[in-house]
Each structure stands twice: as C-alpha cells, then as structure tokens.
Design an enzyme around this catalytic site. Structure first.
Site, PDB file in Angstrom:
ATOM      1  N   CYS A 264       0.814  -1.217   0.000  1.00 38.53           N
ATOM      2  CA  CYS A 264       0.000   0.000   0.000  1.00 38.53           C
ATOM      3  C   CYS A 264       0.844   1.263   0.000  1.00 38.53           C
ATOM      4  CB  CYS A 264      -0.931   0.001   1.214  1.00 38.53           C
ATOM      5  SG  CYS A 264      -0.058   0.009   2.791  1.00 38.53           S
ATOM      6  N   THR A 265       2.080   1.197  -0.477  1.00 34.10           N
ATOM      7  CA  THR A 265       2.980   2.345  -0.359  1.00 34.10           C
ATOM      8  C   THR A 265       2.404   3.623  -0.949  1.00 34.10           C
ATOM      9  OG1 THR A 265       4.110   1.609  -2.354  1.00 34.10           O
ATOM     10  CG2 THR A 265       5.097   0.994  -0.257  1.00 34.10           C
TER      11      THR A 265
END
Length: 178
Positions: A76-77
């Site tokens: 989910c960067t």
C-alpha cells in the site's frame, strides 16, 4: 453445473494471514507468491505448500494451474495515509494476473485510502467480465485484537449482492476481568 473445488492463488501473500483465513473457511490455497524471504519462510513454517518467492512483476502465466479465486494484498505504499512514499505500482501486476488467469472470483485487500486513487479503483471496479463490490471493514469486528480498517474489493463473473455484517465474535475479555 458441476461444482468446482474452490482453489485459491494468493498474490503478495505476506506471512499468510489471508491464506490462513481462507483455508479455515474450507478453501484450498494451491499457490502463494511473495517477494520477501522472511514472509516465505513464515508461510513454509506454518505448513503452506507451493510457496514461491519471486518478483510478481516477472511472473509468467503460461502453464499455470487453473484456479477459482485469486487474492491480492499488494503493498500500500502509494495509498497509505502515512504519506506518499516511493514504491512500485504493483496493483498493475495484480490487475494483469487477474485479467490473464480469469478466475471466477478475485479479492483485493488494501488500506481504505486506496479509494482516493480513482484510476486504481476504476481499474478494478470496471474490470470487464466481472461484477465488483467494495466495502471497508474493521478487522476488530471479526475478532482481530486491533482496530485495523481494510478496503476489500470482491469481483465475481456472476452477479452477487454482498451485505457485509461483522463476524460473530466471542465476548472480549480484558485483564481486569480475570
């Protein structure tokens, strides 16, 4: 129509939390793909078979086993509220694999703030040939020991209605209760 055994391919499997839950629900996780060595070691230690440590962006799909479900819990960067950080756009790889394998069902799990990324959401919500629903759940409502809100996207080749109600959980006990 003959009922197929419910097999799952798990992309970005991490330490296998989603895989474990699916297996407890009676599904057969036939392959798990993960880049991180420690996560792969954890998967193997808890008894997962067919764990592949690989860069999913390099995964070729020819000669793949057929599967009913594909799950993807890509990093989910880009979507995290902790701030935009450097990171791969691995959602594109999840999308590519789902489109190529054409499973009956796909499940995406990520952070709720992914909903702010219209192009990413559109790529999954408007995937040709699928009926897709999205909802946010709090893992604590399902018995997890922490508040952990997650965005879930579920796609199926067949129309479905999904009315998520929290899982029944046993009464929580606290140290002061003992």
């Amino acid at each position: 129509m003959e009922r197929k055994e419910c097999t799952v391919k798990s992309l970005f499997a991490g330490a296998g939390g989603l895989d474990c839950g699916l297996e407890q629900a009676g599904l057969d996780v036939i392959e798990s793909y993960e880049y991180g060595k420690q996560a792969c070691d954890t998967l193997a230690a808890v008894g997962s078979s067919n764990v592949y440590q690989c860069d999913i962006s390099q995964l070729l799909l020819e000669n793949q086993l057929e599967t009913v479900v594909v799950t993807a819990t890509f990093p989910c960067t880009h979507f995290s509220t902790a701030g935009l950080r450097d990171g791969d756009e691995l959602y594109l790889e999840a999308h590519r694999i789902i489109r190529c394998l054409e499973p009956e069902i796909f499940v995406i799990e990520n952070v709720p703030s992914m909903k702010r990324f219209d192009i990413v959401m559109e790529a999954f919500l408007k995937m040709p040939g699928y009926h897709v629903s999205d909802f946010i759940l709090n893992a604590a409502d399902c018995g997890a020991p922490q508040n952990r809100r997650r965005l879930i996207l579920m796609g199926s080749k067949h129309p479905f209605e999904w009315d998520f109600t929290p899982c029944p959980v046993q009464e929580k006990k606290y140290l002061k209760d003992n």
